[in-house]
Design a protein around this motif. Structure first.
Motif, PDB file in Angstrom:
ATOM      1  N   LEU A   1     -63.634 -85.765 -62.806  1.00 13.50           N
ATOM      2  CA  LEU A   1     -65.079 -85.821 -62.064  1.00 13.50           C
ATOM      3  C   LEU A   1     -65.691 -87.059 -62.629  1.00 13.50           C
ATOM      4  O   LEU A   1     -66.118 -86.731 -64.583  1.00 13.50           O
ATOM      5  N   ASP A   2     -65.985 -88.242 -62.363  1.00 16.48           N
ATOM      6  CA  ASP A   2     -66.626 -89.872 -63.001  1.00 16.48           C
ATOM      7  C   ASP A   2     -68.509 -89.121 -62.089  1.00 16.48           C
ATOM      8  O   ASP A   2     -68.215 -89.537 -61.336  1.00 16.48           O
ATOM      9  N   MET A   3     -68.755 -89.455 -63.406  1.00 20.01           N
ATOM     10  CA  MET A   3     -70.079 -88.643 -63.010  1.00 20.01           C
ATOM     11  C   MET A   3     -71.241 -90.219 -64.242  1.00 20.01           C
ATOM     12  O   MET A   3     -70.773 -90.109 -64.598  1.00 20.01           O
ATOM     13  N   VAL A   4     -72.548 -89.777 -63.362  1.00 24.98           N
ATOM     14  CA  VAL A   4     -73.068 -90.411 -64.130  1.00 24.98           C
ATOM     15  C   VAL A   4     -74.827 -89.609 -64.133  1.00 24.98           C
ATOM     16  O   VAL A   4     -74.814 -89.359 -62.900  1.00 24.98           O
TER      17      VAL A   4
ATOM     18  N   PHE B   1     -69.968 -76.450 -63.509  1.00 20.62           N
ATOM     19  CA  PHE B   1     -69.653 -76.491 -62.712  1.00 20.62           C
ATOM     20  C   PHE B   1     -69.479 -75.093 -62.261  1.00 20.62           C
ATOM     21  O   PHE B   1     -69.691 -73.681 -62.962  1.00 20.62           O
ATOM     22  N   HIS B   2     -69.818 -74.915 -60.475  1.00 21.54           N
ATOM     23  CA  HIS B   2     -69.401 -74.046 -59.881  1.00 21.54           C
ATOM     24  C   HIS B   2     -68.120 -73.209 -59.650  1.00 21.54           C
ATOM     25  O   HIS B   2     -67.005 -74.021 -59.355  1.00 21.54           O
ATOM     26  N   LEU B   3     -67.775 -72.207 -59.473  1.00 19.24           N
ATOM     27  CA  LEU B   3     -66.352 -71.052 -59.804  1.00 19.24           C
ATOM     28  C   LEU B   3     -66.250 -70.377 -58.642  1.00 19.24           C
ATOM     29  O   LEU B   3     -66.408 -69.074 -58.805  1.00 19.24           O
ATOM     30  N   TYR B   4     -66.934 -70.842 -57.259  1.00 21.21           N
ATOM     31  CA  TYR B   4     -66.930 -70.069 -56.590  1.00 21.21           C
ATOM     32  C   TYR B   4     -65.513 -69.280 -56.285  1.00 21.21           C
ATOM     33  O   TYR B   4     -66.325 -68.083 -56.242  1.00 21.21           O
TER      34      TYR B   4
ATOM     35  N   GLY C   1     -51.438 -67.924 -40.050  1.00 18.54           N
ATOM     36  CA  GLY C   1     -50.952 -68.991 -39.906  1.00 18.54           C
ATOM     37  C   GLY C   1     -51.530 -70.221 -40.727  1.00 18.54           C
ATOM     38  O   GLY C   1     -51.518 -71.088 -40.393  1.00 18.54           O
ATOM     39  N   VAL C   2     -52.667 -69.362 -41.158  1.00 13.67           N
ATOM     40  CA  VAL C   2     -53.927 -70.620 -41.617  1.00 13.67           C
ATOM     41  C   VAL C   2     -53.305 -69.894 -43.074  1.00 13.67           C
ATOM     42  O   VAL C   2     -54.349 -68.936 -43.656  1.00 13.67           O
ATOM     43  N   TRP C   3     -53.741 -70.954 -44.017  1.00 15.28           N
ATOM     44  CA  TRP C   3     -53.679 -71.006 -45.803  1.00 15.28           C
ATOM     45  C   TRP C   3     -55.262 -71.779 -45.846  1.00 15.28           C
ATOM     46  O   TRP C   3     -55.441 -72.827 -46.145  1.00 15.28           O
ATOM     47  N   SER C   4     -56.184 -71.230 -46.169  1.00 12.66           N
ATOM     48  CA  SER C   4     -57.504 -71.345 -46.172  1.00 12.66           C
ATOM     49  C   SER C   4     -58.266 -71.232 -47.849  1.00 12.66           C
ATOM     50  O   SER C   4     -58.638 -70.794 -48.364  1.00 12.66           O
ATOM     51  N   MET C   5     -57.948 -72.714 -48.083  1.00 12.09           N
ATOM     52  CA  MET C   5     -58.590 -73.053 -49.436  1.00 12.09           C
ATOM     53  C   MET C   5     -60.067 -73.337 -50.056  1.00 12.09           C
ATOM     54  O   MET C   5     -60.117 -74.821 -51.011  1.00 12.09           O
ATOM     55  N   ALA C   6     -61.177 -72.738 -48.849  1.00 10.68           N
ATOM     56  CA  ALA C   6     -62.001 -73.662 -49.447  1.00 10.68           C
ATOM     57  C   ALA C   6     -62.269 -73.566 -50.951  1.00 10.68           C
ATOM     58  O   ALA C   6     -62.297 -71.970 -51.331  1.00 10.68           O
ATOM     59  N   ASN C   7     -63.864 -74.434 -51.436  1.00  9.12           N
ATOM     60  CA  ASN C   7     -63.806 -73.883 -52.282  1.00  9.12           C
ATOM     61  C   ASN C   7     -62.660 -73.988 -53.992  1.00  9.12           C
ATOM     62  O   ASN C   7     -62.793 -73.203 -55.309  1.00  9.12           O
ATOM     63  N   PHE C   8     -61.748 -74.552 -53.735  1.00  7.71           N
ATOM     64  CA  PHE C   8     -60.489 -73.890 -54.639  1.00  7.71           C
ATOM     65  C   PHE C   8     -60.583 -74.890 -56.011  1.00  7.71           C
ATOM     66  O   PHE C   8     -59.960 -75.099 -56.878  1.00  7.71           O
ATOM     67  N   TYR C   9     -61.504 -75.880 -56.121  1.00  5.42           N
ATOM     68  CA  TYR C   9     -61.899 -76.705 -57.625  1.00  5.42           C
ATOM     69  C   TYR C   9     -63.147 -76.194 -58.165  1.00  5.42           C
ATOM     70  O   TYR C   9     -64.190 -75.913 -57.412  1.00  5.42           O
ATOM     71  N   PRO C  10     -63.283 -76.593 -59.734  1.00  2.00           N
ATOM     72  CA  PRO C  10     -64.454 -76.984 -60.021  1.00  2.00           C
ATOM     73  C   PRO C  10     -65.596 -77.598 -59.098  1.00  2.00           C
ATOM     74  O   PRO C  10     -64.844 -78.593 -59.009  1.00  2.00           O
ATOM     75  N   ILE C  11     -66.622 -77.082 -58.734  1.00  2.00           N
ATOM     76  CA  ILE C  11     -67.805 -78.215 -57.857  1.00  2.00           C
ATOM     77  C   ILE C  11     -68.971 -78.581 -58.732  1.00  2.00           C
ATOM     78  O   ILE C  11     -69.938 -77.457 -59.815  1.00  2.00           O
TER      79      ILE C  11
END
Length: 541
Positions: A120-123, A135-138, A212-222
């Motif tokens: 994450l490049d943040m200002v 960060f959220h870890l949903y 048939g759907v591998w759904s990975m919503a929110n798979f990373y720290p936000i």
């Protein structure tokens, strides 16, 4: 988001409420054996479409000074252009207001894990010194039934202390020195995410592998939002309603996946090629988006079309070809209707995916909407209305952002009212009237049972069966009342101004009031107070 909790109330099976209680998070599984791809610099983008040809200059009797050229975008921003339709590429000039995520990860389908790093490049745009970053870890919320573990953390190259709160759903990093306003930081987090399998009966189906759907919503720290009134958003996550609260950022994502898995995501693919005989590497850019959705498909068919420069893809189970084509047609009609009514959708792709959601009927993500698989076989208006509702969220949530855990009415109320807008645009006034009548009946019955509340109530405050009738029935009725007071031309001016003013921004209810009053040059305080700030006995429009 449209859920199943009140299915008995809807003839066309279009209901919503909170997610049902779910199983405890799954225990951690072994780390993926698939290697994380080598780092890809955001400045090393693959070739992008050639510049559009321009006419040769004509002779002129005298030289005319040319206007100064616009400054070139930084490479890490310019690479995002393919994610936008040509008329919206100029939006990237505002990239100075957005943080940037670079995600490099590998999928291990056998373990249903994703392992990689997020940079994450943040200002610090918040006007105060920052001692911590949150960060959220949903996926660590029990409703997800999976895990998201952060395995390493550095800020500007130095390791930092960290900790979690609220059942590991909130991560904080302790900065070695305060980050002053205007200063930038590079945060690098190693992570491993794991989803459940076949768990949509018990957990959040958008984080799951099924049908048939591998759904990975929110798979990373936000990154959590930071606001002037409360600072970092450290609230515990409430199951009722949508989970994600985040601000617009740019995403550059590289995924290694075994061959035989078709990836879909927010944004567009800018490169895809083999790593070896078993694995391919696919790179995506998002354009300005609130979060990044990732899915991997096996065995689904697809159909596609282009509307106003946006490629729409309908993914559906091969046994449902007619419904899959109908889903595409609904998406086409929705995009045309909302482009005209609200303002242009700026993204180059939009995907509709038949999914095993089970506990809810639809779920929206930037550029991707998931639709419960049973709607493709049940008939009736359920499929059509659900797709229209979820596509409306591409305007109300994805483009114009709000606090879904605080003022859910702002996006859900307007997405629900968009069901009326959709049927008006398709020339079916009787169906538009039926949508409104359903909202009236639902709210009237709830109010008679003592379940009214101000629209400004947070989902956490709307217990006891009040969430659905307040947010999804009273909410759209407010917009009908506003339309009645402003008139057709006034409402049209308001809704265009609202979208134009707040695209890519985070808003609160008072922002909506201000734009509405500016549009009409009138005082709407009483209307707003009665519907939003209080539970006054309003006349139902």
């Amino acid at each position: 988001m449209i859920t199943r909790t009140l299915t008995a109330l809807l003839a066309f099976a279009l209901l919503t409420g909170g997610c049902a209680p779910t199983a405890a998070p799954a225990s951690a599984s072994a780390v993926s054996s698939t290697e994380v791809p080598a780092a890809v610099s955001p400045t090393q983008a693959p070739a992008i479409a050639a510049a559009r040809p321009t006419a040769a200059p004509t002779a002129s009797p005298s030289a005319t000074p040319e206007p100064p050229a616009e400054p070139a975008l930084p490479p890490e921003v310019a690479v995002q252009a393919p994610a936008l339709i040509p008329s919206a590429e100029g939006d990237l000039a505002g990239a100075g207001a957005w943080d940037r995520y670079t995600i490099i990860a590998a999928l291990s389908p056998g373990e249903l894990s994703v392992r990689g790093t997020v940079t994450l490049d943040m200002v610090n745009r918040y006007g105060v010194d920052l001692d911590q970053i949150y960060f959220h870890l949903y996926p660590n919320h029990p409703d997800f039934g999976g895990r998201l573990d952060v395995t390493s953390a550095t800020v500007n190259g130095a390791q930092v202390h960290s900790g979690t709160q609220h059942g590991d759903t909130l991560l904080h990093l302790d900065l070695p020195a305060p980050l002053a306003p205007g200063e930038s930081a590079r945060v690098v987090l190693g992570f491993t995410a794991r989803t459940p399998r076949g768990a949509s009966d018990e957990t959040f189906g958008a984080y799951n592998f099924e049908a048939g759907v591998w759904s990975m919503a929110n798979f990373y720290p936000i990154l959590a939002r930071h606001t002037a009134d409360i600072g970092w958003d450290t609230r515990p996550i409430v199951s009722r309603g949508d989970f994600t609260v985040s601000s617009v950022a740019l995403y550059d994502v590289t995924i290694d996946a075994p061959n035989g898995w078709a990836l879909l995501s927010t944004g567009v693919t800018i490169s895809d090629g083999p790593v070896n005989e078993q694995v391919h590497r696919q790179r995506f850019v998002s354009g300005p988006q609130r979060e990044f959705y990732l899915g991997a498909l096996q065995g689904l068919a697809q159909a596609e079309a282009v509307v106003d420069g946006t490629r729409i893809v309908s993914y559906y189970q091969a046994k449902n070809p007619r419904a899959g084509q109908e889903g595409l047609a609904v998406a086409e009609r929705s995009l045309r209707a909302f482009n005209q009514r609200y303002g242009s959708y700026p993204l180059a792709e939009l995907e509709v995916v038949q999914s095993a959601l089970t506990q809810f009927l639809g779920m929206e993500y930037p550029g991707v909407v998931l639709i419960e698989q049973k709607l493709y076989t049940e008939g009736g208006r359920g499929l059509e209305t659900t797709i229209a509702h979820e596509i409306a969220h591409q305007w109300w949530y994805s483009q114009v952002g709000n606090d879904a855990q605080g003022e859910a009415w702002l996006d859900e109320g307007l997405a629900s009212y968009s069901q009326v807008v959709y049927y008006e645009a398709t020339g079916e006034p009787e169906k538009a009237a039926a949508e409104l009548q359903f909202f009236r009946n639902t709210f009237r019955n709830a109010r008679a049972a003592g379940r009214d509340a101000p629209l400004s109530s947070s989902p956490a405050q709307l217990s006891g069966g009040r969430y659905y009738p307040v947010i999804y029935a009273k909410g759209p009725l407010f917009f009908q009342a506003l339309r009645d007071q402003l008139g057709e031309q006034g409402f049209d001016a308001f809704i265009h101004a609202y979208y134009s003013a707040f695209r890519y921004q985070d808003i609160v209810g008072d922002d909506l009031l201000r734009v509405a009053q500016d549009s009409c040059g009138c005082d709407l305080t009483q209307l707003y107070d009665d519907w939003v700030r209080t539970a006054a006995p309003v006349a139902i429009p």
